[in-house]
Design an enzyme around this catalytic site. Sequence first.
Site, PDB file in Angstrom:
ATOM      1  N   GLU A   8       0.469  -0.972  -0.006  1.00  0.00           N
ATOM      2  CA  GLU A   8       0.319   0.279  -0.209  1.00  0.00           C
ATOM      3  C   GLU A   8       0.421   1.492  -0.198  1.00  0.00           C
ATOM      4  O   GLU A   8       0.475   2.474   0.649  1.00  0.00           O
ATOM      5  CB  GLU A   8      -0.758  -0.012   1.301  1.00  0.00           C
ATOM      6  CG  GLU A   8      -2.335  -1.156   1.005  1.00  0.00           C
ATOM      7  CD  GLU A   8      -2.883  -1.241   2.217  1.00  0.00           C
ATOM      8  OE1 GLU A   8      -3.989  -1.886   2.086  1.00  0.00           O
ATOM      9  OE2 GLU A   8      -2.859  -1.196   3.336  1.00  0.00           O
ATOM     10  N   ASP A  23      -8.154  -9.370   4.478  1.00  0.00           N
ATOM     11  CA  ASP A  23      -8.174  -8.013   4.237  1.00  0.00           C
ATOM     12  C   ASP A  23      -8.426  -7.826   5.390  1.00  0.00           C
ATOM     13  O   ASP A  23     -10.096  -6.811   5.578  1.00  0.00           O
ATOM     14  CB  ASP A  23      -7.630  -6.599   3.934  1.00  0.00           C
ATOM     15  CG  ASP A  23      -6.996  -5.819   4.003  1.00  0.00           C
ATOM     16  OD1 ASP A  23      -6.275  -5.922   5.252  1.00  0.00           O
ATOM     17  OD2 ASP A  23      -7.008  -4.458   3.560  1.00  0.00           O
ATOM     18  N   GLU A  63     -12.858  -2.243  11.920  1.00  0.00           N
ATOM     19  CA  GLU A  63     -13.162  -1.864  10.311  1.00  0.00           C
ATOM     20  C   GLU A  63     -14.152  -2.473   9.307  1.00  0.00           C
ATOM     21  O   GLU A  63     -14.868  -1.442   8.611  1.00  0.00           O
ATOM     22  CB  GLU A  63     -11.935  -1.818   9.866  1.00  0.00           C
ATOM     23  CG  GLU A  63     -11.352  -0.803   8.823  1.00  0.00           C
ATOM     24  CD  GLU A  63      -9.615  -0.998   7.725  1.00  0.00           C
ATOM     25  OE1 GLU A  63      -8.976  -2.344   8.154  1.00  0.00           O
ATOM     26  OE2 GLU A  63      -9.576  -0.860   6.950  1.00  0.00           O
TER      27      GLU A  63
HETATM   28  C1  BDP Z   1      -5.783  -1.900   5.663  1.00  0.00           C
HETATM   29  C2  BDP Z   1      -6.622  -1.257   6.006  1.00  0.00           C
HETATM   30  C3  BDP Z   1      -5.066  -0.007   5.841  1.00  0.00           C
HETATM   31  C4  BDP Z   1      -4.140  -0.687   6.668  1.00  0.00           C
HETATM   32  C5  BDP Z   1      -3.944  -1.774   6.006  1.00  0.00           C
HETATM   33  C6  BDP Z   1      -2.992  -2.742   6.944  1.00  0.00           C
HETATM   34  O1  BDP Z   1      -7.455  -0.093   5.709  1.00  0.00           O
HETATM   35  O2  BDP Z   1      -5.597   1.236   6.925  1.00  0.00           O
HETATM   36  O3  BDP Z   1      -3.458   0.357   6.812  1.00  0.00           O
HETATM   37  O4  BDP Z   1      -5.338  -2.667   6.701  1.00  0.00           O
HETATM   38  O5  BDP Z   1      -3.290  -3.563   7.527  1.00  0.00           O
HETATM   39  O6  BDP Z   1      -6.772  -3.172   5.788  1.00  0.00           O
HETATM   40  O7  BDP Z   1      -1.712  -1.664   6.653  1.00  0.00           O
END
Ligand code: BDP
Length: 747
Positions: free
Chosen positions: A319, A394, A422
């Site tokens: 990401e 996720d 979340e």
């Molecule tokens: C996702 C979240 C994000 C996190 C990411 C992670 O939306 O905010 O940074 O996981 O685990 O689910 O790094």
Amino acid sequence: MIHIRHCWCRHGRHAPLLLGLFAALTCAGAVQAHDGYRLWLRYRPVPAAWLARYRRSATELVPLGRLTPTLRAARAELVRGLTGLLGTAPRSTVTVTTNGAILFGNAHDSPLIRSLRLGLRRVGAQGYVIRTLTLRGRHITVIAGNTDVGVLYGVFRFLRRLQTRRPVNALALSTRPKIRYRVLDFWDNLDGTVERGYAGSSIWKWNELPQYLSPRYTDFARACASIGINGVVLNNVNASPYVLTPLYLTKIAALARVLRPYGIRVYLSVPFSAPITVGRLSSADPLDPAVQGWWRRKVGQIYRAVPDFGGFLMKADSEGEPGPEHYGRTQAQGANLLARALAPYHGLVMWRAFVYSTRADSPDRVKQSYDVFKPLDGQFDRNVILQVKNGPLDFQPREPFHPLFGAMPRTNLMLELEITKEYLGQQTSLVYLGTLFEDALRADTWAQGRGSTVARVIDGSLYGQHDTAIAGVANIGSDRNWCGSIFNQSNWYAFGRLAWNPDASAHTIAAQWVRMTFTNNSAFVRPVVGMMMASREAVVDYTDPLGLASQMAAGTHFGPGPWVAPGPHMPPDWSSTYYSRADAGGIGFDRTASGSDAIAQYAAPVAARFASLRHCPEDLLLWFHHLPWSYRLRSGRTLWDALVRHYVRGVDAVKRMRATWAGLAPYVDPRRFRLTAAFLAIQEHNAMWWRDASIAYFQSISHLPLPTGVAAPPDRLRAYEAFCIPYVAGTPGAGPACPPDDAPVPH
Ligand code: BDP
């Protein structure tokens, strides 16, 4: 009356402390007793009738050995707990256990404890023994460990028995944690915001540190110790480089001092690019000696400030976060860079397997983590633990287990769970995650035949792994009730209890939490535990039934967004349509050999089960298969009918939770009752929104009539698509771009 005595000790001349002093303190806190601040450590008075079953007299607390900060904390907790629990009972001298004393201490420091032959060898460095016995003619209770923190854990266990009305007069308990490192990951930013945090701002007040240490830090540590949590990653995995600067290290050292007596070590998330951003080097290449030297010096500096520093958590190549791939190096080379700097101090690297950025062209995002890490098995240093999310995508409401579990016999593997909700309704929804965590732990990988559960992979019993660990993304913030709602507290609690014992039952844990948090009255406990146990399935039903995933709104991840499609600012594998694959012919992601073949990443018996339409669990059907709308499920219904009915069923379950709670007012204080009732009303509204929007969207694709008895969504699809919430807690920075004028609002 509780007397504290200090005897059989080497240094002791501690004056007895009287109950009255502590009673005064307890009364001061009582005004706020119902705002949720005290979590499950409420220590409400035990009814006299219950106590009457036990022998009565004054209770003495006798610390044995040196009164270290941890044993002081244990003693303070016993005083606080027993004072509250005995509280205003009509006969104030009625005591809980014995006609004698509660002795507590660490075997290393106390010849007396050693002489009692309590079998402490079996409980290791973190476990404890609690035993009722007769000593020099006196009936006593001993709480003992091989370390001070073991004693502290034992004290909390003893108090829990009283809180949940379990007998305490003939105790013979002996236990140790099955997992060594039980860690809360805070996704807290240094500016006070919390990524995916729904309980206010960060509890770490960086601007006040190190001079002011909020008493909340100590109460946080008490709560963690009460459930055995022994590590805290202080900052977000999307890490700011400032965390490694001397300014912040002094603040971190101050926090570590507060947490230390409670057996909690601090860890830091660090950016892979720190040698460039903090160290002003031109590279962060793991094979560059200058980079290696920089990390060694930085780690030395950290350990001078925090001698028991736990180690680093790393999100790399994910990401947008930098990582070793930028330098053409493997994840193992990246992890070992940090591991070698930390090794002299016995520090750990928790290296996340949540890696997918560099393979954006992959035909299936859920395959990437396995593809990257599986070939690296055996290449990680001893003090690296690969941190793997429970599922391959996720933190979705339901996912199959991550295929890396069981697939890396020569690598330390830990489980990462998300406690903050979340993807499960965030702050207001009542969703007990104990059942989700339990599913994740009990999933059978079949790596070494039947019974090779994820729990056995991560507790080290499957492959003999020594450094065992589990992490949960915290749901804790500055809100007075810590977690944004009373019921969210149960998820912090359940995480800690399952981290200690991954074989524990989510049901038992829920019941104990309810008893400690609210009341022991079974007229309340039974229905509330029932609600909690059904709550996760309800949210799955109204958001992602039958194995769907990732159907939420973009960015905020709040509310439905099944229509979210790839676009200029939306990579395909962040969109919803990528996952649902819904078209006129059917719905679901084909992960069999005819599709992405993600199924092949599982051990053969698991792969065969998932691949077979007859044997694939129905709640994962669309995760693994793309099926026609007319496909008949085991119930005889068509896939379309069943899908629609799941959305309806989810809403109905929330309605039932509301009705159940409405009948429980007599058992709860008005404040917590009203808060929960209001949040359940919000949840019902959101569940209907999910149901209606999802049905409207999928009907626009399937073009099929609704099953009999199901009402049409009150709005047209366009209205749901246009509905936009500009700001949602936990999404620092911008939410989705919402037109502020007159976007239609669904009913
Ligand atoms: C996702 C979240 C994000 C996190 C990411 C992670 O939306 O905010 O940074 O996981 O685990 O689910 O790094």
